[in-house]
Design a protein around this motif. Structure first.
Motif, mmCIF file in Angstrom:
data_model
loop_
_atom_site.group_PDB
_atom_site.id
_atom_site.type_symbol
_atom_site.label_atom_id
_atom_site.label_comp_id
_atom_site.label_asym_id
_atom_site.label_seq_id
_atom_site.Cartn_x
_atom_site.Cartn_y
_atom_site.Cartn_z
ATOM 1 N N ARG A 119 8.711 6.699 -9.591
ATOM 2 C CA ARG A 119 8.815 7.771 -10.500
ATOM 3 C C ARG A 119 10.100 7.559 -11.417
ATOM 4 N N LEU A 120 10.978 7.182 -10.763
ATOM 5 C CA LEU A 120 12.349 6.693 -11.508
ATOM 6 C C LEU A 120 12.433 5.085 -12.272
ATOM 7 N N THR A 121 11.435 4.400 -11.941
ATOM 8 C CA THR A 121 11.874 2.838 -12.429
ATOM 9 C C THR A 121 10.582 2.508 -13.000
ATOM 10 N N PHE A 122 9.510 2.753 -12.740
ATOM 11 C CA PHE A 122 7.983 2.111 -13.146
ATOM 12 C C PHE A 122 7.768 2.482 -14.673
ATOM 13 N N ASP A 123 6.882 1.812 -15.438
ATOM 14 C CA ASP A 123 6.626 2.267 -16.630
ATOM 15 C C ASP A 123 5.614 3.426 -16.812
ATOM 16 N N PRO A 124 5.518 4.256 -17.814
ATOM 17 C CA PRO A 124 4.924 5.441 -17.751
ATOM 18 C C PRO A 124 3.433 5.192 -17.223
ATOM 19 N N ASP A 125 2.630 4.252 -17.875
ATOM 20 C CA ASP A 125 1.104 4.034 -17.400
ATOM 21 C C ASP A 125 1.028 3.518 -15.892
ATOM 22 N N GLU A 126 2.194 2.609 -15.463
ATOM 23 C CA GLU A 126 2.157 2.343 -14.253
ATOM 24 C C GLU A 126 2.239 3.454 -13.132
ATOM 25 N N ILE A 127 3.281 4.371 -13.655
ATOM 26 C CA ILE A 127 3.370 5.571 -12.649
ATOM 27 C C ILE A 127 2.100 6.310 -12.261
ATOM 28 N N TYR A 128 1.449 6.683 -13.417
ATOM 29 C CA TYR A 128 -0.033 7.512 -13.276
ATOM 30 C C TYR A 128 -0.745 6.461 -12.351
ATOM 31 N N LYS A 129 -0.904 5.446 -12.529
ATOM 32 C CA LYS A 129 -2.028 4.578 -11.822
ATOM 33 C C LYS A 129 -1.520 4.392 -10.266
ATOM 34 N N THR A 130 -0.185 4.550 -10.267
ATOM 35 C CA THR A 130 0.269 4.181 -8.813
ATOM 36 C C THR A 130 0.449 5.455 -7.957
ATOM 37 N N LEU A 131 0.758 6.741 -8.539
ATOM 38 C CA LEU A 131 1.024 8.021 -7.788
ATOM 39 C C LEU A 131 -0.232 8.844 -7.691
ATOM 40 N N GLU A 132 -0.929 8.769 -8.627
ATOM 41 C CA GLU A 132 -2.140 9.768 -8.879
ATOM 42 C C GLU A 132 -2.974 9.428 -7.460
ATOM 43 N N PRO A 133 -3.193 8.308 -7.062
ATOM 44 C CA PRO A 133 -4.302 8.200 -5.811
ATOM 45 C C PRO A 133 -3.533 8.942 -4.498
ATOM 46 N N LEU A 134 -2.123 9.155 -4.542
ATOM 47 C CA LEU A 134 -1.425 9.812 -3.757
ATOM 48 C C LEU A 134 -1.895 11.416 -3.447
ATOM 49 N N LEU A 135 -2.372 11.875 -4.603
ATOM 50 C CA LEU A 135 -2.705 13.319 -4.863
ATOM 51 C C LEU A 135 -3.503 13.568 -3.885
ATOM 52 N N LEU A 136 -4.278 12.558 -2.979
ATOM 53 C CA LEU A 136 -5.256 12.843 -1.905
ATOM 54 C C LEU A 136 -4.687 12.898 -0.697
ATOM 55 N N ASP A 137 -3.445 12.609 -0.676
ATOM 56 C CA ASP A 137 -2.619 12.525 0.856
ATOM 57 C C ASP A 137 -2.045 13.813 0.990
ATOM 58 N N SER A 138 -2.792 14.620 2.226
ATOM 59 C CA SER A 138 -2.215 16.075 2.226
ATOM 60 C C SER A 138 -1.245 16.123 3.536
ATOM 61 N N ARG A 139 -0.679 15.332 3.777
ATOM 62 C CA ARG A 139 0.250 15.235 4.949
ATOM 63 C C ARG A 139 1.311 15.921 4.657
ATOM 64 N N LYS A 140 1.922 16.917 5.908
ATOM 65 C CA LYS A 140 2.751 17.783 5.560
ATOM 66 C C LYS A 140 4.229 16.858 5.689
ATOM 67 N N LEU A 141 5.086 17.646 4.887
ATOM 68 C CA LEU A 141 6.503 16.959 4.842
ATOM 69 C C LEU A 141 7.413 18.168 5.101
ATOM 70 N N ARG A 142 8.755 17.791 5.424
ATOM 71 C CA ARG A 142 9.636 18.626 5.540
ATOM 72 C C ARG A 142 10.892 18.363 4.372
ATOM 73 N N ARG A 143 11.249 19.431 3.653
ATOM 74 C CA ARG A 143 12.028 19.028 2.664
ATOM 75 C C ARG A 143 13.324 19.949 2.891
ATOM 76 N N ARG A 144 14.395 19.278 2.911
ATOM 77 C CA ARG A 144 15.812 19.995 3.194
ATOM 78 C C ARG A 144 16.210 20.387 1.692
ATOM 79 N N ARG A 145 16.467 21.602 1.850
ATOM 80 C CA ARG A 145 17.114 22.178 0.588
ATOM 81 C C ARG A 145 18.521 22.674 0.666
ATOM 82 N N LYS A 146 19.207 23.523 -0.211
ATOM 83 C CA LYS A 146 20.435 23.623 -0.041
ATOM 84 C C LYS A 146 20.835 24.404 1.480
ATOM 85 N N GLU A 147 20.201 25.498 1.794
ATOM 86 C CA GLU A 147 20.513 26.223 2.989
ATOM 87 C C GLU A 147 19.618 26.143 4.284
#
Length: 213
Positions: A119-147
């Motif tokens: 998302r930080l470095t690829f061109d716009p069309d490549e971002i969509y092509k590369t990341l959209e297939p990952l919308l099918l990945d439903s694995r859980k993630l832990r996010r660390r927030r401020k507190e």
């Protein structure tokens, strides 16, 4: 001290001669205040020194959560430190795609790290092509927030990367709307992965109506 100096040199545009991303030093894609927190952090000094694109993967598979900064002192997470290290390395896209797909199939935080870098470095069309297939990945993630830690999912994080202005404590450059890229013939219209099922349901409904009448 040498590691700190190396990091500073990579951010000095007067001496920078490496690849550019959208006309700028890739390391500066993360705000200066956050960069300073990263290069002053213990994780950066102890775990990021001397890494290359291959050895960084050894660190990435150890991640157990993702996020930007946390705590009163706004300490950077290891995830953010590794993302910044990638920005200083600027690996070939093929390496990032290996992180995203092959390594990412087994190690979900490696996939999250690669998706953030895309998302930080690829061109716009490549971002969509590369990341959209990952919308099918439903694995859980832990996010660390401020507190605290919170629970999210890979598809939610990817959607955040595609639609939000900030992620992991970092401003995201404005991504062109998908519809604009479609109008420019740079992207094909996106078809929902559920479209085949919806079409089958419509066909079944039509058959039922034909039988009735």
């Amino acid at each position: 001290m040498s590691h700190r100096a190396d990091a500073s040199n990579s951010l000095d545009d007067r001496g920078y001669s490496g690849p550019l991303i959208r006309g700028q030093n890739p390391a500066t894609l993360i705000e200066e205040a956050t960069r300073n927190r990263i290069t002053n952090s213990l994780y950066w000094k102890e775990s990021c020194f001397g890494l290359n694109a291959a050895t960084l993967l050894d660190r990435a598979v150890e991640l157990t959560y993702f996020g930007g900064t946390y705590g009163v002192a706004m300490k950077p997470t290891p995830f953010l430190c590794l993302a910044f290290k990638l920005l200083t390395l600027v690996p070939d896209q093929e390496i990032i795609l290996e992180y995203l797909n092959n390594a990412g199939d087994e190690f979900k935080y490696v996939r999250a790290l690669a998706a953030f870098y895309v998302r930080l470095t690829f061109d716009p069309d490549e971002i969509y092509k590369t990341l959209e297939p990952l919308l099918l990945d439903s694995r859980k993630l832990r996010r660390r927030r401020k507190e605290e830690y919170t629970l999210t999912y890979m598809d939610e994080f990817v959607d955040e990367l595609l639609t939000k202005e900030r992620a992991c404590g970092t401003s995201l450059w404005k991504l062109s709307a998908r519809s604009v890229l479609e109008d420019l013939d740079r992207l094909e219209p996106r078809e929902s992965p559920l479209q085949a099922e919806l079409d089958a349901m419509d066909d079944a409904d039509q058959e039922m109506q034909d039988v009735r009448f």
